[in-house]
Structures are given as C-alpha cells and as structure tokens.
Design a protein around this motif. Sequence first.
Motif, mmCIF file in Angstrom:
data_model
loop_
_atom_site.group_PDB
_atom_site.id
_atom_site.type_symbol
_atom_site.label_atom_id
_atom_site.label_comp_id
_atom_site.label_asym_id
_atom_site.label_seq_id
_atom_site.Cartn_x
_atom_site.Cartn_y
_atom_site.Cartn_z
ATOM 1 N N GLU A 45 0.830 -1.195 0.000
ATOM 2 C CA GLU A 45 0.000 0.000 0.000
ATOM 3 C C GLU A 45 0.871 1.255 0.000
ATOM 4 O O GLU A 45 1.784 1.384 0.800
ATOM 5 N N THR A 46 0.602 2.149 -0.939
ATOM 6 C CA THR A 46 1.223 3.473 -0.923
ATOM 7 C C THR A 46 0.087 4.486 -1.000
ATOM 8 O O THR A 46 -1.065 4.131 -1.263
ATOM 9 N N TYR A 48 -0.512 6.334 -3.218
ATOM 10 C CA TYR A 48 -0.967 6.438 -4.606
ATOM 11 C C TYR A 48 -1.676 5.163 -5.074
ATOM 12 O O TYR A 48 -2.072 5.063 -6.223
ATOM 13 N N THR A 50 -1.695 0.576 -4.924
ATOM 14 C CA THR A 50 -0.748 -0.538 -4.983
ATOM 15 C C THR A 50 -0.178 -0.657 -6.398
ATOM 16 O O THR A 50 -0.839 -0.271 -7.379
ATOM 17 N N PRO A 51 1.037 -1.205 -6.538
ATOM 18 C CA PRO A 51 1.558 -1.461 -7.885
ATOM 19 C C PRO A 51 0.607 -2.324 -8.715
ATOM 20 O O PRO A 51 0.457 -2.115 -9.924
ATOM 21 N N VAL A 61 3.640 2.090 -13.823
ATOM 22 C CA VAL A 61 3.589 2.385 -12.389
ATOM 23 C C VAL A 61 4.278 3.737 -12.182
ATOM 24 O O VAL A 61 5.420 3.927 -12.599
ATOM 25 N N VAL A 65 5.347 5.539 -6.636
ATOM 26 C CA VAL A 65 5.118 4.158 -6.208
ATOM 27 C C VAL A 65 6.386 3.321 -6.401
ATOM 28 O O VAL A 65 6.809 2.579 -5.518
ATOM 29 N N GLU A 68 8.911 4.132 -3.672
ATOM 30 C CA GLU A 68 8.631 3.520 -2.362
ATOM 31 C C GLU A 68 8.979 2.030 -2.368
ATOM 32 O O GLU A 68 9.494 1.502 -1.376
#
Length: 210
Positions: A45-46, A48, A50-51, A61, A65, A68
């Motif tokens: 989880e970010t 922005y 998830t990838p 992506v 992201v 991170e």
Amino acid sequence: MSQPKILVLGPPGAGKGTQSSNIVEAYDVDHITTGDALRANKDMETEYGTPRSFMEAGELVPDPVVNEIVKAAIEDADGFVLDGYPRNLSQAEYLDDITDLDLVALLDVDREELVDRLTGRRVCDDCGANFHVDFAPPEEEGVCDECGGELIQRDDDTEETVKERLNVFEENTQPVIDYYEDEGELVRVDGEQSPDEVWDDLQDAIEDAI
C-alpha cells in the motif's frame, strides 16, 4: 566493512544483468531490479495505490510508487546492486536522498554494437534458453541445444523495436548519466569487451570504491 551499494547503468544489451549477477556472487549482495521489486511487492500500500492496481490496468507504475518499492527493497538489503533504476532524473535525485552509493558504473557500449547484440538474440520457444547468432550460436541453426525446440526472434528484438528502445533509453536515462557524471560519481567501463574482461574492469572499480 558493510557490503557494497552499487548502481549499474547501461542501455539495453549492455550486459547489466550478467555483470549484476557477478556482483551478487562476488559480494553476497541483493540484486534489485525495478521489475522484480514491483512483482514482489505488488500489493504494497502506498498513498498512490498498490503497484498491482496500475499493472493490472496495463499502465506504467508512477514514479512515487516505484520509489517507495525500491526504498523498501534497499532497506531490507545489507548491500545491493541496482539494475534498471533509476530510469530518470527524478528517480536519481530520490535515490540520492535515501541511500549513499559506493559506486555508480556505466557499461559503455556503442549504439551500433547494441543493435547487433539485440537483433541477434534468439530464444527457445519451448524452454526459454537464450542464444545469439554471432556470440553464442546453437550447435544446429534454429534449434535449441537444451531441448531441441525452435529458436525464434522475439518481437522486441527486431531492428525497428531495438532502435526505439535505445531512443527511449537515451531520452529518459541520459540525464541520469549526466547527473552522476556532473557529480563526479560516474565510472565508465568499456562494455564492448568480452564479459570476463568487463567483469575484471568492473571488479577493479568496485575494489577501488570500497
């Protein structure tokens, strides 16, 4: 001392994967590539998202992201070789903020040589083994030594596609090379030598740096 933190830069076909594997074996460090890091952390989880949410939508992506994900991989590693990141100037500046590199090495290969290398690659349609029409030909033309399957040229190894991949690299990653060169951190290694000779020079650069 702690294990080295190394960034290997170079265009497609320069031999980054081969030399990164040598570094992993010689110095017992992690091999961090953007693709592997994203696949291993696709549900991370970010702020922005998830990838996975971008990958499944077929979208690139975004940098925050990717940053991170790479940061998490670096924090988990005692030492590392980075391959395929940073791809642009903003990623390079972010990387500078989160870690101190021992060495930034560029595998320097002429564009014409890269086209020859990449368009000559052949892959087994059955087992995925790699060959090259000039540098590592199969015993029988068009036939895999490993399993007897048919050797094919991948769509992304045609001359038109290869030249476009090199154009994209030059547009996005040349500023990264210039950035490290301006900082006085870049070490150029002649990537047109044999893989063993490249490794000798690269290892000398690593030993000098650490």
